[in-house]
Design a protein around this motif. Structure first.
Motif, PDB file in Angstrom:
ATOM      1  N   SER A 362       5.245  -6.187  17.209  1.00 11.95           N
ATOM      2  CA  SER A 362       5.528  -4.994  16.681  1.00 11.95           C
ATOM      3  C   SER A 362       5.986  -4.789  15.294  1.00 11.95           C
ATOM      4  N   LEU A 363       5.244  -4.249  14.492  1.00 10.23           N
ATOM      5  CA  LEU A 363       5.578  -3.962  13.094  1.00 10.23           C
ATOM      6  C   LEU A 363       5.755  -2.444  13.037  1.00 10.23           C
ATOM      7  N   ARG A 364       6.907  -2.302  13.037  1.00 12.31           N
ATOM      8  CA  ARG A 364       7.390  -0.729  13.202  1.00 12.31           C
ATOM      9  C   ARG A 364       6.623   0.066  14.371  1.00 12.31           C
ATOM     10  N   ASN A 365       5.635   0.846  13.866  1.00 11.16           N
ATOM     11  CA  ASN A 365       5.045   1.661  14.984  1.00 11.16           C
ATOM     12  C   ASN A 365       3.560   1.088  15.191  1.00 11.16           C
ATOM     13  N   LYS A 366       3.308   0.065  14.744  1.00  9.11           N
ATOM     14  CA  LYS A 366       2.112  -0.583  14.698  1.00  9.11           C
ATOM     15  C   LYS A 366       2.233  -2.066  15.560  1.00  9.11           C
ATOM     16  N   LEU A 367       1.194  -2.417  15.989  1.00 14.35           N
ATOM     17  CA  LEU A 367       1.170  -3.679  16.848  1.00 14.35           C
ATOM     18  C   LEU A 367       0.165  -4.578  16.111  1.00 14.35           C
ATOM     19  N   CYS A 368       0.606  -5.907  15.766  1.00 12.58           N
ATOM     20  CA  CYS A 368      -0.106  -6.834  15.114  1.00 12.58           C
ATOM     21  C   CYS A 368      -0.586  -8.140  16.135  1.00 12.58           C
ATOM     22  N   TYR A 369      -1.532  -8.273  16.372  1.00  6.49           N
ATOM     23  CA  TYR A 369      -1.963  -9.320  17.296  1.00  6.49           C
ATOM     24  C   TYR A 369      -2.226 -10.823  16.532  1.00  6.49           C
ATOM     25  N   MET A 370      -1.541 -11.751  17.134  1.00  2.00           N
ATOM     26  CA  MET A 370      -1.375 -13.086  16.622  1.00  2.00           C
ATOM     27  C   MET A 370      -1.879 -13.990  17.647  1.00  2.00           C
ATOM     28  N   GLY A 371      -1.561 -15.351  17.227  1.00  2.00           N
ATOM     29  CA  GLY A 371      -2.251 -16.381  18.004  1.00  2.00           C
ATOM     30  C   GLY A 371      -3.836 -16.746  17.836  1.00  2.00           C
ATOM     31  N   HIS A 372      -4.309 -16.569  16.616  1.00  2.00           N
ATOM     32  CA  HIS A 372      -5.681 -16.707  16.250  1.00  2.00           C
ATOM     33  C   HIS A 372      -5.918 -18.400  16.290  1.00  2.00           C
ATOM     34  N   ARG A 373      -5.000 -18.970  16.034  1.00  2.00           N
ATOM     35  CA  ARG A 373      -5.059 -20.555  15.749  1.00  2.00           C
ATOM     36  C   ARG A 373      -5.437 -21.138  17.148  1.00  2.00           C
ATOM     37  N   ARG A 374      -5.069 -20.461  18.166  1.00  2.00           N
ATOM     38  CA  ARG A 374      -5.250 -21.357  19.571  1.00  2.00           C
ATOM     39  C   ARG A 374      -6.740 -21.439  19.813  1.00  2.00           C
ATOM     40  N   PHE A 375      -7.400 -20.697  19.064  1.00  2.00           N
ATOM     41  CA  PHE A 375      -8.928 -20.785  19.478  1.00  2.00           C
ATOM     42  C   PHE A 375      -9.590 -21.978  18.531  1.00  2.00           C
ATOM     43  N   LEU A 376      -9.088 -22.521  17.494  1.00  2.00           N
ATOM     44  CA  LEU A 376      -9.476 -23.657  16.653  1.00  2.00           C
ATOM     45  C   LEU A 376      -9.439 -24.705  17.586  1.00  2.00           C
ATOM     46  N   PRO A 377     -10.112 -25.872  16.968  1.00  2.00           N
ATOM     47  CA  PRO A 377     -10.165 -27.240  17.900  1.00  2.00           C
ATOM     48  C   PRO A 377      -8.767 -27.922  17.746  1.00  2.00           C
ATOM     49  N   ILE A 378      -8.326 -28.567  18.812  1.00  2.00           N
ATOM     50  CA  ILE A 378      -6.954 -28.888  18.922  1.00  2.00           C
ATOM     51  C   ILE A 378      -6.762 -29.802  17.622  1.00  2.00           C
ATOM     52  N   ASN A 379      -7.644 -30.569  16.722  1.00  2.00           N
ATOM     53  CA  ASN A 379      -6.940 -31.348  15.820  1.00  2.00           C
ATOM     54  C   ASN A 379      -7.214 -30.694  14.527  1.00  2.00           C
ATOM     55  N   HIS A 380      -7.504 -29.416  14.477  1.00  2.00           N
ATOM     56  CA  HIS A 380      -7.873 -28.622  13.364  1.00  2.00           C
ATOM     57  C   HIS A 380      -6.298 -28.584  12.351  1.00  2.00           C
ATOM     58  N   PRO A 381      -6.114 -28.825  11.046  1.00  2.00           N
ATOM     59  CA  PRO A 381      -5.016 -28.999  10.474  1.00  2.00           C
ATOM     60  C   PRO A 381      -4.248 -27.766  10.273  1.00  2.00           C
TER      61      PRO A 381
END
Length: 424
Positions: A362-381
């Motif tokens: 939550s950023l004030r009255n907005k929601l920011c969606y995170m966790g996009h790196r989870r979809f990268l290959p497991i060995n991605h830098p």
């Protein structure tokens, strides 16, 4: 050079005869200056109306004029197909003996067109038809009243079914007055729920079945409906929906359906009104939201009927068969997805692919969606990169989407769901 206005049929002829201009290489941001050449411009109004072609275009096919079944072994068209072919013959039936300019069918079509353009009332149409009956020769095919005129288009499959609903998004059928969850049962059309004045809506349901049957009632399109099975080459090139993973996966799950090559797969595209894009629109910008499920009931009922199969006449093989239909895709934007699927596309758990594992901040009255790196290959830098992201290491795995069975199990926990505004 995009400088001359022509009819589509003439443009097609030019392309077939001459091809494209060899030196033409401006593909975007066209710089051509539009010039109207008088001797090249053709007026659409000069071309004589062809009602049969118009109906063919509306139904999505051509070449249905020759559908005789004189050869042995050919089946007679079923009742539905026979009715349609008979109506097309009306385009060659004179409105009255000696009339060569207007046919029985074109008269009705043009009359209804004028009514819509000029906002004529039903009463004025009735009086006009009575006048036509008086002045035209005896034996003319003028409808007796406005009520009879639209029957022609309904028989062609170009009409629709009216379904009434109250302002609380509660559908009422033709015979039985259903109980409104908010106001109870009553003769709502005349009195409103429990005597209250309640506005009502009219749902225009355009049926799917006759339009699909039309595709097989024309020889050319009936043959093309088999292309995916008889002529398509399986070479890992996506040139037809039958090459897609969804189509092939569906065939594996439903082998009985897929072995019958004349069965049909559908895609359902849905979109809402844009209330800010066209403020002069006659449509109300109010969207039914989650209550859209009420208005989808007639379509779902018809899709279930089509899944079991409907008798259809194949003009190419001159035989009747049972056409089964499956809904394979739904196509819509993310906002419509929320209303149609029941998954909320707003709030902390907005993304269906991540469902309960959606990461949001939550950023004030907005929601920011995170966790996009989870979809990268497991060995991605980037998994271990703190500088470019939120200062944290991300070693989580991508969430597994819900299967159909898992989604149904969650729905079962909701208990009985009532359509309409009474339940969030």
């Amino acid at each position: 050079m995009n400088t001359v206005f022509k009819l589509r049929i003439n443009v097609r002829g030019d392309l077939l005869n001459k091809g494209f201009w060899d030196s033409y290489n401006v593909w975007d941001l066209h710089g051509e200056v539009l010039v109207r050449v008088d001797d090249e411009v053709e007026d659409d109004s000069i071309e004589e109306d062809n009602i049969t072609d118009m109906i063919h275009d509306a139904c999505g096919f051509m070449n249905v004029e020759d559908n005789t079944n004189s050869s042995e072994g050919n089946e007679e068209p079923n009742v539905h197909a026979t009715k349609f072919y008979k109506l097309l013959e009306n385009d060659h039936t004179e409105l009255y003996p000696g009339c060569t300019k207007v046919s029985k069918l074109s008269f009705v079509v043009k009359l209804l067109h004028l009514k819509c353009l000029n906002h004529w009332s039903n009463k004025s149409m009735d009086e006009l038809l009575i006048f036509f009956k008086e002045v035209l020769p005896k034996g003319s095919f003028v409808p007796k009243s406005f009520y009879e005129a639209p029957k022609v288009l309904r028989d062609l499959g170009l009409g629709y079914t009216k379904i009434d609903a109250c302002q609380n998004d509660c559908i009422h059928d033709y015979v039985n007055v259903q109980s409104c969850p908010k106001y109870g049962k009553s003769r709502w059309k005349s009195e409103g729920h429990k005597g209250k004045k309640v506005a009502h809506k009219v749902l225009r349901h355009f049926t799917i079945k006759p339009r699909l049957q039309r595709l097989y009632m024309a020889k050319e399109t009936a043959k093309k409906m088999r292309w995916h099975k008889e002529e398509n080459i399986d070479d890992d090139v996506l040139r037809h929906p039958s090459d897609s993973i969804e189509w092939k996966s569906f065939n594996e799950r439903h082998p009985t359906f897929s072995t019958k090559l004349r069965n049909v797969r559908l895609g359902l595209a849905s979109d809402g009104f844009q209330p800010y894009g066209n403020m002069s629109s006659n449509h109300s910008p109010k969207c039914p939201g989650n209550d859209i499920d009420v208005y989808l009931q007639p379509m779902i009922k018809e899709l279930k009927e089509l899944w079991d199969g409907v008798e259809t006449y194949d003009a190419h093989l001159k035989s009747n068969f049972l056409m089964c239909v499956a809904l394979l895709w739904t196509i819509n934007d993310f906002l419509a997805y929320g209303n149609l699927s029941g998954w909320s596309t707003k709030g902390k758990l907005a993304f269906p692919c991540c469902h309960k594992d959606t990461q949001s901040v939550s950023l004030r009255n907005k929601l920011c969606y995170m966790g996009h790196r989870r979809f990268l290959p497991i060995n991605h830098p980037w998994h271990r990169n703190r500088v470019l992201f939120d200062g944290k290491v991300e070693m989580g795995a991508a969430p597994c989407p819900l299967t159909g069975d898992e989604a149904l199990m969650q729905l079962q926990d909701l208990g009985n769901v009532t359509y309409g505004e009474v339940q969030k």
